[in-house]
Design a protein around this motif. Structure first.
Motif, PDB file in Angstrom:
ATOM      1  N   GLY A  24       0.770  -1.236   0.000  1.00  0.00           N
ATOM      2  CA  GLY A  24       0.000   0.000   0.000  1.00  0.00           C
ATOM      3  C   GLY A  24       0.799   1.283   0.000  1.00  0.00           C
ATOM      4  O   GLY A  24       0.252   2.351   0.293  1.00  0.00           O
ATOM      5  N   HIS A  25       2.087   1.220  -0.366  1.00  0.00           N
ATOM      6  CA  HIS A  25       2.919   2.418  -0.360  1.00  0.00           C
ATOM      7  C   HIS A  25       2.723   3.231  -1.645  1.00  0.00           C
ATOM      8  O   HIS A  25       2.425   2.689  -2.713  1.00  0.00           O
ATOM      9  N   ASN A  26       2.920   4.521  -1.506  1.00  0.00           N
ATOM     10  CA  ASN A  26       2.917   5.444  -2.632  1.00  0.00           C
ATOM     11  C   ASN A  26       4.353   5.519  -3.141  1.00  0.00           C
ATOM     12  O   ASN A  26       5.231   6.054  -2.467  1.00  0.00           O
ATOM     13  N   VAL A  27       4.612   4.975  -4.350  1.00  0.00           N
ATOM     14  CA  VAL A  27       5.978   4.757  -4.817  1.00  0.00           C
ATOM     15  C   VAL A  27       6.322   5.659  -5.996  1.00  0.00           C
ATOM     16  O   VAL A  27       5.562   5.755  -6.966  1.00  0.00           O
ATOM     17  N   ARG A  28       7.481   6.290  -5.900  1.00  0.00           N
ATOM     18  CA  ARG A  28       8.074   7.001  -7.032  1.00  0.00           C
ATOM     19  C   ARG A  28       9.354   6.255  -7.423  1.00  0.00           C
ATOM     20  O   ARG A  28      10.096   5.799  -6.560  1.00  0.00           O
ATOM     21  N   VAL A  29       9.610   6.133  -8.715  1.00  0.00           N
ATOM     22  CA  VAL A  29      10.819   5.461  -9.177  1.00  0.00           C
ATOM     23  C   VAL A  29      11.650   6.440 -10.002  1.00  0.00           C
ATOM     24  O   VAL A  29      11.107   7.259 -10.746  1.00  0.00           O
ATOM     25  N   LEU A  30      12.954   6.362  -9.845  1.00  0.00           N
ATOM     26  CA  LEU A  30      13.874   7.168 -10.637  1.00  0.00           C
ATOM     27  C   LEU A  30      14.381   6.303 -11.778  1.00  0.00           C
ATOM     28  O   LEU A  30      15.013   5.256 -11.558  1.00  0.00           O
ATOM     29  N   LEU A  31      14.097   6.724 -13.007  1.00  0.00           N
ATOM     30  CA  LEU A  31      14.465   5.973 -14.208  1.00  0.00           C
ATOM     31  C   LEU A  31      15.352   6.829 -15.093  1.00  0.00           C
ATOM     32  O   LEU A  31      15.281   8.054 -15.079  1.00  0.00           O
ATOM     33  N   ARG A  32      16.157   6.142 -15.905  1.00  0.00           N
ATOM     34  CA  ARG A  32      16.962   6.847 -16.896  1.00  0.00           C
ATOM     35  C   ARG A  32      16.296   6.739 -18.258  1.00  0.00           C
ATOM     36  O   ARG A  32      15.876   5.656 -18.678  1.00  0.00           O
ATOM     37  N   GLN A  33      16.194   7.870 -18.946  1.00  0.00           N
ATOM     38  CA  GLN A  33      15.641   7.874 -20.289  1.00  0.00           C
ATOM     39  C   GLN A  33      16.508   7.005 -21.194  1.00  0.00           C
ATOM     40  O   GLN A  33      17.725   7.062 -21.157  1.00  0.00           O
ATOM     41  N   GLY A  34      15.840   6.184 -22.013  1.00  0.00           N
ATOM     42  CA  GLY A  34      16.571   5.348 -22.950  1.00  0.00           C
ATOM     43  C   GLY A  34      17.001   4.014 -22.395  1.00  0.00           C
ATOM     44  O   GLY A  34      17.480   3.153 -23.146  1.00  0.00           O
ATOM     45  N   SER A  35      16.853   3.796 -21.085  1.00  0.00           N
ATOM     46  CA  SER A  35      17.212   2.513 -20.488  1.00  0.00           C
ATOM     47  C   SER A  35      16.064   1.516 -20.639  1.00  0.00           C
ATOM     48  O   SER A  35      14.933   1.884 -20.966  1.00  0.00           O
ATOM     49  N   ASN A  36      16.357   0.265 -20.381  1.00  0.00           N
ATOM     50  CA  ASN A  36      15.324  -0.776 -20.393  1.00  0.00           C
ATOM     51  C   ASN A  36      14.539  -0.685 -19.081  1.00  0.00           C
ATOM     52  O   ASN A  36      14.980  -1.164 -18.056  1.00  0.00           O
TER      53      ASN A  36
END
Length: 350
Positions: A24-36
């Motif tokens: 039940g957590h509110n999750v933000r993820v840090l992603l790199r553009q162009g990555s899988n």
């Protein structure tokens, strides 16, 4: 309360995000553009795009978050050249410095940083625990050294007032391995009969659900400035091959190469591949062989006593990984029931 996860597209991160969402957590993820980033496809997460090597984008990802799981790292068993060393340092050390500084600036309540068992000191006569220091003068891979430096940055941040805990991971086995990892690729190749031989040795392995549970326990109960080792079981490569055989129904290779022979072959490959086949995948390197031959055992008593950590089954984790690869079409399952020798591809949701 919002939780940030870095490295969400990796094996650990993908499993951790799913557990946090289930809880039940509110999750933000840090992603790199162009990555899988297929690991987070169809997940109800907030996406922030940036690069840990860039402080401004890291700070933007951290703003508004109360907790952080820092799982991102560049993992490698290669030695590499000066450019590769810089890449490892920038990804694992500088990226962690930026993340911890951003957490301090944003007044984040707590951070759990993923450590590596490779950066825990080795004792030849008994299992390694959190008290054994990393010996800096031995022959270490750039990745191992970078993770040791990363731990020092965590302690510096703790001294500056950040509540940060290090959750040390061993080699992970389990589902939701999207890239996939080195062990995931080995299982896929094994299931397709593409491993003619293997090398002896052993290492401590951790089920994906166990290392996820360890991170959550570290967040909930871990003491600031401390590190905790999480493992499920030490297994020899021969035992891993036997489990692979049981799970997949494919016979394990009959040939187990002596360590000295494999070390020599890997040493030659270390010279040839970077020069002539720089992008070719490699199952074994000199560094990987050396690590397996150390037979490093992990002591998880601290995590069990202080946090209530309870390891589960490596065999079950391998079974879950196999079933997940089959569902996603990465493993083509042999059709034994009809006795035709044909193979059927079992597709499913990823």
């Amino acid at each position: 309360m919002k939780t940030l996860v870095t490295g969400a597209s990796g094996h650990l991160g993908a499993n951790l995000v799913r557990r946090l969402l289930e809880d039940g957590h509110n999750v933000r993820v840090l992603l790199r553009q162009g990555s899988n980033n297929t690991a987070v496809d169809n997940l109800q997460v907030e996406r922030s795009y940036g690069d840990l090597r860039d402080f401004d984008s890291t700070l933007a990802a951290v703003e508004g978050c109360d907790r952080i799981y820092h799982c991102a790292a560049k993992v490698s068993t290669l030695d590499g050249d000066a450019h590769f060393h810089q890449e490892i340092y920038d990804s694992n050390v500088l990226g962690t410095i930026h993340l911890l500084r951003a957490a301090l600036n944003a007044k984040v309540t707590k951070v759990v940083v993923t450590g590596s068992f490779s950066a825990v000191g080795h004792h030849p006569s008994h299992p390694s625990d959190e008290t054994i220091p990393f010996y800096p003068f031995g022959k270490h891979l750039p990745y191992e050294v970078s993770k040791a430096f990363m731990e020092q940055e965590c302690l510096k941040a703790y001294a500056d007032g950040l509540d940060v805990v290090i959750a040390v991971s061993c080699a992970i086995l389990g589902p939701n391995d999207f890239k996939p990892s080195r062990m995931g690729k080995t299982l896929i190749d094994f299931a397709h009969g593409k491993i003619p031989a293997y090398v002896g040795g052993g290492f401590d392995f951790v089920a994906a659900k166990d290392i996820v549970a360890g991170h959550i326990l570290a967040m909930e109960k871990g003491r600031g400035g401390q590190k905790y080792i999480f493992s499920s079981q030490f297994l020899t490569i021969d035992e891993i091959m036997a489990i692979f055989e049981e799970v997949t129904g494919v016979a394990k290779p009959k040939l187990c190469l002596p360590s000295k022979v494999m070390a020599g072959v890997a040493g030659i490959a270390d010279f040839i591949y970077p020069r002539f086949f720089p992008k070719a995948p490699r199952r074994f390197t000199s560094g990987a062989v050396r690590i397996l031959q150390m037979h490093r055992h992990a002591d998880t008593n601290k995590a069990q006593i202080e946090l209530g950590y309870q390891p589960t089954s490596v065999k079950q984790a391998i079974y879950e990984a196999y079933q997940d690869f089959v569902r996603r079409g990465l493993i083509v399952k042999a059709d034994k029931e009809r006795g035709t020798g044909n193979r059927e591809q079992v597709m499913g949701n990823s």
